[in-house]
Motif scaffolding. Structure first.
Motif, PDB file in Angstrom:
ATOM      1  N   ALA A   1      14.466  -9.136   4.333  1.00  0.00           N
ATOM      2  CA  ALA A   1      14.161  -8.804   2.945  1.00  0.00           C
ATOM      3  C   ALA A   1      12.913  -7.938   2.855  1.00  0.00           C
ATOM      4  O   ALA A   1      12.834  -7.017   2.037  1.00  0.00           O
ATOM      5  N   ALA A   2      11.921  -8.223   3.704  1.00  0.00           N
ATOM      6  CA  ALA A   2      10.691  -7.433   3.700  1.00  0.00           C
ATOM      7  C   ALA A   2      10.979  -5.964   3.985  1.00  0.00           C
ATOM      8  O   ALA A   2      10.475  -5.063   3.307  1.00  0.00           O
ATOM      9  N   VAL A   3      11.809  -5.713   4.993  1.00  0.00           N
ATOM     10  CA  VAL A   3      12.178  -4.334   5.328  1.00  0.00           C
ATOM     11  C   VAL A   3      12.927  -3.694   4.163  1.00  0.00           C
ATOM     12  O   VAL A   3      12.665  -2.552   3.783  1.00  0.00           O
ATOM     13  N   SER A   4      13.863  -4.446   3.598  1.00  0.00           N
ATOM     14  CA  SER A   4      14.680  -3.917   2.505  1.00  0.00           C
ATOM     15  C   SER A   4      13.815  -3.470   1.333  1.00  0.00           C
ATOM     16  O   SER A   4      13.973  -2.359   0.812  1.00  0.00           O
ATOM     17  N   PHE A   5      12.862  -4.310   0.928  1.00  0.00           N
ATOM     18  CA  PHE A   5      12.014  -3.972  -0.208  1.00  0.00           C
ATOM     19  C   PHE A   5      11.118  -2.775   0.098  1.00  0.00           C
ATOM     20  O   PHE A   5      10.890  -1.922  -0.757  1.00  0.00           O
ATOM     21  N   CYS A   6      10.577  -2.730   1.311  1.00  0.00           N
ATOM     22  CA  CYS A   6       9.699  -1.613   1.674  1.00  0.00           C
ATOM     23  C   CYS A   6      10.446  -0.290   1.672  1.00  0.00           C
ATOM     24  O   CYS A   6       9.945   0.725   1.164  1.00  0.00           O
ATOM     25  N   VAL A   7      11.632  -0.283   2.250  1.00  0.00           N
ATOM     26  CA  VAL A   7      12.421   0.950   2.305  1.00  0.00           C
ATOM     27  C   VAL A   7      12.838   1.378   0.900  1.00  0.00           C
ATOM     28  O   VAL A   7      12.767   2.563   0.548  1.00  0.00           O
ATOM     29  N   GLU A   8      13.268   0.402   0.090  1.00  0.00           N
ATOM     30  CA  GLU A   8      13.655   0.725  -1.286  1.00  0.00           C
ATOM     31  C   GLU A   8      12.479   1.349  -2.037  1.00  0.00           C
ATOM     32  O   GLU A   8      12.630   2.333  -2.768  1.00  0.00           O
ATOM     33  N   ASP A   9      11.307   0.766  -1.874  1.00  0.00           N
ATOM     34  CA  ASP A   9      10.119   1.278  -2.548  1.00  0.00           C
ATOM     35  C   ASP A   9       9.785   2.694  -2.085  1.00  0.00           C
ATOM     36  O   ASP A   9       9.438   3.562  -2.893  1.00  0.00           O
ATOM     37  N   ALA A  10       9.853   2.910  -0.785  1.00  0.00           N
ATOM     38  CA  ALA A  10       9.535   4.227  -0.230  1.00  0.00           C
ATOM     39  C   ALA A  10      10.515   5.291  -0.706  1.00  0.00           C
ATOM     40  O   ALA A  10      10.117   6.436  -0.967  1.00  0.00           O
ATOM     41  N   PHE A  11      11.788   4.925  -0.851  1.00  0.00           N
ATOM     42  CA  PHE A  11      12.779   5.902  -1.301  1.00  0.00           C
ATOM     43  C   PHE A  11      12.523   6.324  -2.743  1.00  0.00           C
ATOM     44  O   PHE A  11      12.811   7.463  -3.125  1.00  0.00           O
ATOM     45  N   LYS A  12      11.973   5.409  -3.554  1.00  0.00           N
ATOM     46  CA  LYS A  12      11.617   5.779  -4.922  1.00  0.00           C
ATOM     47  C   LYS A  12      10.467   6.781  -4.935  1.00  0.00           C
ATOM     48  O   LYS A  12      10.397   7.659  -5.795  1.00  0.00           O
ATOM     49  N   LEU A  13       9.563   6.629  -3.966  1.00  0.00           N
ATOM     50  CA  LEU A  13       8.408   7.522  -3.913  1.00  0.00           C
ATOM     51  C   LEU A  13       8.741   8.871  -3.281  1.00  0.00           C
ATOM     52  O   LEU A  13       8.230   9.909  -3.717  1.00  0.00           O
ATOM     53  N   LEU A  14       9.590   8.856  -2.253  1.00  0.00           N
ATOM     54  CA  LEU A  14       9.843  10.068  -1.469  1.00  0.00           C
ATOM     55  C   LEU A  14      11.098  10.817  -1.906  1.00  0.00           C
ATOM     56  O   LEU A  14      11.203  12.029  -1.671  1.00  0.00           O
TER      57      LEU A  14
ATOM     58  N   GLY B   1       0.774  -1.231   0.000  1.00  0.00           N
ATOM     59  CA  GLY B   1       0.000   0.000   0.000  1.00  0.00           C
ATOM     60  C   GLY B   1       0.802   1.275   0.000  1.00  0.00           C
ATOM     61  O   GLY B   1       0.231   2.349   0.231  1.00  0.00           O
ATOM     62  N   LEU B   2       2.102   1.198  -0.277  1.00  0.00           N
ATOM     63  CA  LEU B   2       2.910   2.409  -0.218  1.00  0.00           C
ATOM     64  C   LEU B   2       2.515   3.399  -1.307  1.00  0.00           C
ATOM     65  O   LEU B   2       2.427   4.608  -1.056  1.00  0.00           O
ATOM     66  N   GLU B   3       2.263   2.897  -2.511  1.00  0.00           N
ATOM     67  CA  GLU B   3       1.874   3.799  -3.590  1.00  0.00           C
ATOM     68  C   GLU B   3       0.533   4.466  -3.296  1.00  0.00           C
ATOM     69  O   GLU B   3       0.351   5.658  -3.550  1.00  0.00           O
ATOM     70  N   LYS B   4      -0.401   3.698  -2.771  1.00  0.00           N
ATOM     71  CA  LYS B   4      -1.714   4.258  -2.442  1.00  0.00           C
ATOM     72  C   LYS B   4      -1.595   5.306  -1.342  1.00  0.00           C
ATOM     73  O   LYS B   4      -2.230   6.365  -1.405  1.00  0.00           O
ATOM     74  N   LEU B   5      -0.785   5.011  -0.328  1.00  0.00           N
ATOM     75  CA  LEU B   5      -0.572   5.994   0.733  1.00  0.00           C
ATOM     76  C   LEU B   5       0.005   7.285   0.179  1.00  0.00           C
ATOM     77  O   LEU B   5      -0.397   8.390   0.578  1.00  0.00           O
ATOM     78  N   SER B   6       0.955   7.136  -0.732  1.00  0.00           N
ATOM     79  CA  SER B   6       1.582   8.318  -1.320  1.00  0.00           C
ATOM     80  C   SER B   6       0.572   9.123  -2.135  1.00  0.00           C
ATOM     81  O   SER B   6       0.520  10.356  -2.021  1.00  0.00           O
TER      82      SER B   6
END
Length: 245
Positions: A154-167, A22-27
């Motif tokens: 790995a879950a943390v790594s992917f989430c943080v990587e995704d968030a950095f692309k958005l933010l 849901g990171l994209e939706k939150l953004s």
């Protein structure tokens, strides 16, 4: 292994760790504007799912694999799939597991993956990343805690990587954030995993065994569905290595 799987196709959401969270939706909705927002979301919403669902599923999968219980392996895999927010990503879930399996076959050609593939076909299961990740680690001889820790990291790594692309925050903040969030997630897992893990796994499965998305096998009666494992003839999960020339 999970990080390697991501490299196979960077556009593919891996294991539910990226846009399934849901990171994209939150953004888009204006609720993810800073790294502080990300931390709150991960701690309050994602970490309970990663520990109580994914972590306990991996523990239950270890038991099912040790007992050679095909039905239970498929049940856990289907439960993991139905825990996700939407049914529209079935194809992507299946592809992510298939890509990890393909990678594992290339890296470890002496390991046996035919049995897992047969189970997925027999019960029309998805083959989620957690299931495939667990199978690979079991065959490699890693214990359940190593397997859970690798999955959660790995879950943390992917989430943080995704968030950095958005933010797009300063790059130097990525590693400290990743280390801190990983440490907090592993601490949350340690607390959950302390008391009576067997009872926790039993409650975890009990909520899902009677659901309509998988047929109850004949060997399990109403009174013993969680307590009496299916007895299979012992079989090796490892292929024999070719003889040296």
């Amino acid at each position: 292994m999970l990080n390697y799987a991501l490299l196979l196709d960077p556009s593919l959401p891996v294991g539910g760790f990226t846009r399934f969270n849901g990171l994209e939706k939150l953004s888009r909705n204006g609720h993810l504007n800073s790294l502080q927002d990300l931390e709150h979301y991960m701690l309050d919403d994602l970490y309970p799912q990663f520990t109580t669902v994914d972590g306990m599923a991996i523990k239950s999968l270890y038991v099912a694999i040790q007992q050679n219980d095909s039905w239970r392996i498929a049940l856990i895999d289907k439960m993991l799939h139905t825990q996700r927010p939407s049914w529209q990503h079935v194809k992507e879930f299946r592809l992510s597991g298939q890509r990890l399996l393909k990678l594992a076959k290339a890296l470890y050609p002496w390991l046996e993956f035919d049995q897992l593939e047969s189970i997925l076909i027999q019960y029309n299961a998805i083959g989620t990343l957690a299931t495939v990740h667990t199978w690979i680690n079991f065959l490699l001889g890693n214990d359940v805690e190593q397997t859970v820790h690798g999955y959660l990291s790995a879950a943390v790594s992917f989430c943080v990587e995704d968030a950095f692309k958005l933010l797009n925050p300063p790059y130097e903040e990525k590693n400290p954030l990743m280390e801190r969030m990983t440490s907090e997630l592993l601490s949350a897992w340690k607390k959950l995993n302390q008391p009576e893990p067997t009872a926790s796994q039993r409650r975890f499965l009990h909520r899902h065994w009677s659901s309509s998305y998988i047929t109850l096998p004949l060997y399990m009666s109403h009174n013993n569905q969680l307590d009496e494992p299916r007895l299979f003839p012992s079989s090796s999960l490892f292929k024999r290595l070719p003889a040296s020339p």
